[in-house]
Design an enzyme around this catalytic site. Sequence first.
Site, PDB file in Angstrom:
ATOM      1  CB  VAL A 195       3.904  -1.177  -6.794  1.00 22.11           C
ATOM      2  CG1 VAL A 195       4.223  -1.992  -8.048  1.00 22.11           C
ATOM      3  CG2 VAL A 195       3.805  -2.098  -5.579  1.00 22.11           C
ATOM      4  CB  ALA A 210     -14.149   0.055  -9.228  1.00 27.98           C
ATOM      5  N   GLY A 249     -10.607   3.772  -0.704  1.00 26.68           N
ATOM      6  CA  GLY A 249     -11.796   4.610  -0.687  1.00 26.68           C
ATOM      7  C   GLY A 249     -12.656   4.394   0.532  1.00 26.68           C
ATOM      8  CD1 TRP A 261      -3.964   8.043  -4.796  1.00 31.16           C
ATOM      9  CD2 TRP A 261      -1.794   8.141  -5.337  1.00 31.16           C
ATOM     10  NE1 TRP A 261      -3.442   6.783  -4.640  1.00 31.16           N
ATOM     11  CE2 TRP A 261      -2.108   6.814  -4.966  1.00 31.16           C
ATOM     12  CE3 TRP A 261      -0.488   8.440  -5.719  1.00 31.16           C
ATOM     13  CZ2 TRP A 261      -1.163   5.779  -4.975  1.00 31.16           C
ATOM     14  CZ3 TRP A 261       0.455   7.422  -5.731  1.00 31.16           C
ATOM     15  CH2 TRP A 261       0.118   6.120  -5.356  1.00 31.16           C
ATOM     16  CD1 TRP A 278     -13.662  11.574  -5.536  1.00 29.19           C
ATOM     17  CD2 TRP A 278     -15.699  12.064  -4.742  1.00 29.19           C
ATOM     18  NE1 TRP A 278     -13.693  12.918  -5.263  1.00 29.19           N
ATOM     19  CE2 TRP A 278     -14.928  13.248  -4.767  1.00 29.19           C
ATOM     20  CE3 TRP A 278     -17.011  12.135  -4.280  1.00 29.19           C
ATOM     21  CZ2 TRP A 278     -15.432  14.469  -4.356  1.00 29.19           C
ATOM     22  CZ3 TRP A 278     -17.511  13.351  -3.865  1.00 29.19           C
ATOM     23  CH2 TRP A 278     -16.725  14.506  -3.898  1.00 29.19           C
ATOM     24  CG  HIS A 279     -19.305   6.230  -7.428  1.00 32.69           C
ATOM     25  ND1 HIS A 279     -20.687   6.389  -7.427  1.00 32.69           N
ATOM     26  CD2 HIS A 279     -18.911   6.380  -6.135  1.00 32.69           C
ATOM     27  CE1 HIS A 279     -21.091   6.636  -6.186  1.00 32.69           C
ATOM     28  NE2 HIS A 279     -20.034   6.635  -5.389  1.00 32.69           N
ATOM     29  CB  THR A 312     -18.262   1.988  -6.853  1.00 26.89           C
ATOM     30  OG1 THR A 312     -17.529   3.126  -6.382  1.00 26.89           O
ATOM     31  CG2 THR A 312     -18.989   2.353  -8.143  1.00 26.89           C
ATOM     32  CD  GLU A 340      -2.390   1.892   0.361  1.00 34.13           C
ATOM     33  OE1 GLU A 340      -2.290   3.112   0.109  1.00 34.13           O
ATOM     34  OE2 GLU A 340      -3.100   1.111  -0.317  1.00 34.13           O
ATOM     35  CB  ALA A 341       1.084   4.098  -2.341  1.00 38.89           C
TER      36      ALA A 341
END
Length: 568
Positions: A231, A538, A97, A63, A503-504, A549, A33-34
């Site tokens: 990554v 998604a 999310g 981000w 945000w979907h 979502t 995980e970043a």
Amino acid sequence: MIYDYIIVGGGSAGSVLAHRLSAKSTNQVLLCEAGQDTPHGKVPEEILDSYPGLAYLNSNFTWADLRVTTEVISHNKPEDEKPPKRVYEQARVLGGGSSINGQMANRGAPADYDEWDERGAEGWSWDDVLPYFKKVERDMDFEGPLHGTDGRIPVRRIFPDLWSEHAKVISEVYKEMGFPYIPDQNGEFVDGHFPITISNAFERRVSAAIGYLDPGTRQRDNLHISTFTQVSELLFEGLKCVGVKAWIEGKEIEFRANEVILSSGAIHSPAHLLRSGIGPAGHLGELGIEVRQALPGVGQRLMDHPSIAVAAFLEPFARMGNFTRRHLMVGLRYTSGIENARQGDMFVASASKSFWHDVGKQFGSMIIFVNKTYSETGQVTLQSGDWRQEPFVDFNLLSDKRDLDRLMEGVRLMARLHSHPKMEKVAYGAFPAVWGDKVRQFGSNNMRNRFITSLAAKLLDGPKSLRKFLMNTFVVDAYSMDEVLEDEEKMEEFVRRGAVGVWHASCSCRMGRADDPMSVVDTNGRVKGISGLRVCDASVFPVVPSANTNFPVLMTAEKISDSILNGL
């Protein structure tokens, strides 16, 4: 060490995969995980809060450099006339999310998943996916054949006795407008209004990381969680993915695995594939990236639910009380007037608070979004092969006119709601809300903004003439409600300029048949033509469902986890 599985992305899907795959003790699982960890006892308060506004506005959890366009781009226009790039908050934190979203726990219509099956995702019809939705949830209010009772994510509702006066009046007016009250949003998929279903227990968010990466799961010797781990590259031997390169504390480290699973979301998963030479050959060639596997669908047909808002100033007695931090209480599902409209193709979420600060507490918002969208021309492309550069993201939200027409219809419907005598007693001066730069500059929770908004709130609660002046000067962005109702061109301009996604982001690495040139993965998430590589998030949706979502993502991860454990 060679891991059995490396999961790239510790969001909703990644958390489920890590929990389920590591339940088999012989599997060695690495979760990368970043962003930061959220272990039990150390979950940041902004994430735990029932009110999500503090989490998604915190740059520590997103981000920072990601920008998107939402309007349809005309390539004939000069550069300075093209749509502006917008901030698009995508999570960079364990839980993804589910750690910063609105905690909405709905599934969509059975017809959505039957359409998935029809589009080539065989085995993903409603009857196929319902058991996995039930596996996700622990419904605290309802039982029966549509509800899970022992899943890892609690589901509950705030019922009308605890609603704000604003929400209660909205409910009364909805009933008079012909939209009945439905206690259970996740019951039968019919039109009506209801308490919004949330992934929340006892006034605390339960993210996928909290629910699936609990202390017991973290004790497993075969599960390795590596946070602040970016990554940068997928490693290959020919057409087989054999691991990843990642940056940890300024050092590049290689990890090897029998299988790599991309769970980085509908923006970053296709970006990983493109940088690896998997995608449209023409686009890769333009960037000088050697084509490893030509898959034209990578990054294409990106979708989101286009939305617009109508807001109003709330009288003091109608505002949020202290009984809950939840501001989204009432949902409305209705069928639009377009030809051949699908049941419940539109959705409205009513918010009894619009922002975290004192001024935000004075405004209620009706967030209208197209539940069943037809715009499928968005795309994710690369600026370059450099992993440090965010991709280009163009949603093209209203490329199908049916979506534009329904948002315009939704604005008219909410204008009718606000003109009702009961609503006029609780909400003043309804206006089409863009929530543009005027408002966004006060988004950060800092001392300056707290001071300014506290002072402004006192003035707004003053004389009506002063309130009107302040609203027109500092809040209302372009057009008044009367202007957009009376002038079709102004209505269209408002909707086209103000429409944003919710945000979907989804559908950019779609599941489908092997002979479908635009499908990217098979029905078990395996990337076509590449061994040792899957996608599970998604991005694999064949089409975005009529729902927020997060729960569809959790369901997808549960189902693909089962496939992996069954050797598929």
